[in-house]
Design a protein around this motif. Structure first.
Motif, PDB file in Angstrom:
ATOM      1  N   ALA A   1     -34.013  23.064  -3.764  1.00 46.13           N
ATOM      2  CA  ALA A   1     -32.686  23.120  -3.147  1.00 46.13           C
ATOM      3  C   ALA A   1     -31.881  21.889  -3.485  1.00 46.13           C
ATOM      4  O   ALA A   1     -30.680  21.945  -3.759  1.00 46.13           O
TER       5      ALA A   1
ATOM      6  N   ASN B   1     -26.385  26.904  -1.948  1.00 43.81           N
ATOM      7  CA  ASN B   1     -25.713  26.970  -0.653  1.00 43.81           C
ATOM      8  C   ASN B   1     -26.541  27.722   0.381  1.00 43.81           C
ATOM      9  O   ASN B   1     -26.302  27.628   1.566  1.00 43.81           O
ATOM     10  N   LYS B   2     -27.508  28.471  -0.089  1.00 42.90           N
ATOM     11  CA  LYS B   2     -28.344  29.225   0.839  1.00 42.90           C
ATOM     12  C   LYS B   2     -29.540  28.386   1.244  1.00 42.90           C
ATOM     13  O   LYS B   2     -30.189  27.774   0.409  1.00 42.90           O
ATOM     14  N   ASP B   3     -29.810  28.339   2.533  1.00 36.04           N
ATOM     15  CA  ASP B   3     -30.957  27.587   3.023  1.00 36.04           C
ATOM     16  C   ASP B   3     -32.240  28.254   2.529  1.00 36.04           C
ATOM     17  O   ASP B   3     -32.518  29.402   2.862  1.00 36.04           O
TER      18      ASP B   3
ATOM     19  N   ASP C   1     -26.607  22.468   3.931  1.00 31.56           N
ATOM     20  CA  ASP C   1     -26.737  23.610   3.031  1.00 31.56           C
ATOM     21  C   ASP C   1     -25.573  23.715   2.052  1.00 31.56           C
ATOM     22  O   ASP C   1     -25.749  24.183   0.927  1.00 31.56           O
TER      23      ASP C   1
END
Length: 587
Positions: A15, A21-23, A184
């Motif tokens: 990440a 942007n997505k957890d 995020d």
């Protein structure tokens, strides 16, 4: 459980790199744990902290190919050169360092990751920082049966964060100061670099807070905790970080205030460590033969932090096999002490033997005629630390199978000079870290000591001399180191400049092969005077115990220019940070 947590760590790092942007933890239930679940359980939260330690490199003899960092500095010649031009030392000597190619980081170049060798410095240090931030952000609400354990782990995480930041900026210079997990939706392309000093301020803050935490011990006293960071480690990190910040590379204006701050911090640390039963080990030579004993009152009170090996890959085994004496056995000769290092050792009477060189190729030394140095018998009556560090021609090794054994590094000798990696190229072999009684690869117990009290004495002496001149306290710090080695105290009446030279010489011999010289020549900005070549001594046997020697060039190098003072940021990382400038000379 450990594999589950490691899986989460990998997801977190992906990440960080991709700016997704997505957890990545916002997933459908499939057996994996969320951070919330981990930090709702004190055992799993504690295990999360344990995984952060996995990002500490093995250091020691784990540079490609199982060699020491010393061979990348002027304190040693690595005998992989010139036979194997594909190995890291040869590529370093050949000047192959580039933003997309770092001979010190073969792992990153090859897209690999292994705990057996050093590498992935940029990513592993950032992973460590991010994991520490995740731990500190989430541990606040975790219920612990014993609050002291929680307090200790929080302090440990701060020391870990400081450790990773120091290792990161020593190599690459100033980095963003990040003290919390990224959100995020964080846009990594907006992240800016901060100065070296701002990073050191953050390191100091973390260490100061850890030192103030009463639950964090000064020393590990239980075997299951071996390898954990302590209050003493926080002192060592702070001392080194502030010394670097005050040094010419990072203090180009020579601000005295930075030297004063470094001196004050190291003095505070030295006093605190001495008050908490840290002291110099009585015998310099044997100190490096073993690992620290875990006890409330250990025999080894000097070691602050030694590297715990991965699985059974012990430092002592690598030293036996990869820095071997041919007549004893092993795979290769590894890093041989350079003639320049040999010349740095004083005579036993306390006088420098060699004051410099008349020529740029170091073949004609400037002999201190007042020292008693004999060019035809150069190894006689030297600093005891010389005999504890260097095997030289005709040195007595000890008994092997009941027979007296001597190093035969003369031309044609059993350990003689050659261009193959199993033999020395410069006439010397490394003795430090290896007990002569160790005649089998499996019998050694030595581990690499990352921080020890001796360094703190010298950090203080250097910073205090630059801040205040050669005060009595500066003399006391240097003389404490020399006294342990049975060396005379420094002569009184030295000027600031003369004391500076003596301190630098003292660091060079006291801390030889302990991963200081590589960084010292950089922070002092003297790389262009030290790393163009290294020399050795070629001995010819005339008759029994009668040899003639001459100085020779062991190898020339192309890694001495000013752009080598700071390692270039890996190109693949830099492209993701458009606001960042590459380090000087690598644009």
């Amino acid at each position: 459980m450990k594999n589950i947590v490691k899986h989460i760590v990998v997801v977190l790092f992906l990440a960080f790199l991709s700016s997704c942007n997505k957890d990545p933890l916002d997933i459908m239930p499939d057996g994996r744990l969320t951070l919330e679940e981990i930090f709702n359980d004190e055992l799993m939260a504690s295990e999360y902290l344990n995984t952060i330690y996995d990002n500490i490199n093995p250091y020691g003899s784990s540079y490609d190919y199982y060699t020491l960092l010393a061979g990348f500095s002027d304190e040693a010649h690595d005998n992989d050169f010139p036979q194997d031009m594909g190995r890291a030392p040869s590529r370093w000597y050949n000047g192959e360092l580039r933003p997309n190619w770092n001979p010190l980081d073969i792992q990153s170049i090859q897209g690999e990751s292994t705990p057996l060798t050093n590498g992935n410095y940029y990513r592993k240090n950032w992973i460590g920082i991010r994991q520490a931030n995740v731990f500190l952000a989430n541990i606040v609400d975790t219920r612990y049966t014993n609050p002291q354990i929680k307090a200790r782990l929080i302090a440990e995480a701060k020391v870990l964060r400081a450790f990773f930041y120091l290792e990161l900026i020593k190599m690459y210079g100033g980095m963003p100061v990040v003290d919390k997990p990224f959100s995020d939706d964080f846009r990594f392309e907006t992240l800016e670099r901060q100065s070296f000093q701002e990073c050191v301020d953050f390191i100091k803050q973390n260490c100061d807070e850890a030192i103030l935490e009463s639950a964090l011990p000064y020393r590990i006293t239980a075997e299951p905790d071996r390898g954990r960071l302590t209050k003493a480690v926080a002192h060592a990190i702070r001392s080194q970080a502030m010394l670097f910040a005050a040094s010419p590379l990072w203090n180009p204006g020579g601000e005295t205030a930075l030297w004063e701050a470094a001196a004050e911090a190291s003095k505070n640390s030295l006093d605190a460590l001495l008050s908490n039963n840290h002291q110099l080990f009585p015998d310099y030579e044997s100190y490096f033969y073993g690992r620290t004993d875990i006890s409330v009152n250990p025999a080894d009170c000097e070691t602050i932090f030694e590297i715990k090996p991965y699985r059974n890959q012990e430092f002592s085994q690598l030293m036996f096999v990869m820095h071997a004496i041919p007549s004893i056995g092993g795979e290769k000769a590894g890093a041989s002490p350079s003639q320049e290092l040999v010349d740095a050792y004083d005579m036993a009477n306390g006088e420098p033997a060699i004051l410099g060189y008349y020529d740029e190729e170091h073949l004609y030394p400037i002999i201190n005629t007042a020292s008693g140095y004999d060019e035809s018998n150069p190894y006689k009556d030297r600093d005891p630390r010389f005999y504890a560090t260097v095997w030289y021609n005709n040195a007595y090794y000890g008994e092997v199978n009941g027979t007296p054994h001597y190093i035969q590094s003369y031309l044609g000798g059993a350990d003689g000079i050659s261009n193959i990696m199993q033999r020395t190229r410069n006439g010397y072999y490394l003795r430090k870290f290896r007990d002569p009684k160790q005649l089998d690869v499996n019998t050694g117990t030595a581990r690499f000591k990352k921080y020890r009290l001796g360094e703190i004495y010298l950090n203080y002496a250097e910073a205090a001399n630059e801040a205040y001149g050669p005060t009595s306290e500066v003399y006391d710090a240097v003389d404490a180191i020399r006294d342990r080695a049975d060396m005379p105290a420094l002569s009184k009446g030295l000027s600031k400049e003369e004391m500076r030279e003596r301190i630098r010489r003292e660091r060079r011999v006291e801390l030889a092969f302990e991963e200081h010289r590589f960084w010292d020549t950089r922070r002092w900005k003297i790389l262009h005077t030290t790393d163009k070549l290294t020399t050795g001594m070629e001995w010819t046997k005339i008759s029994d115990n009668n040899f003639e020697g001459k100085r020779i060039i062991a190898g020339r190098r192309k890694s001495w220019t000013d752009n080598h003072l700071i390692i270039p940021i890996p190109l693949g990382e830099l492209v993701m940070m458009p606001l960042w400038e590459q380090n000087p000379g690598w644009e």
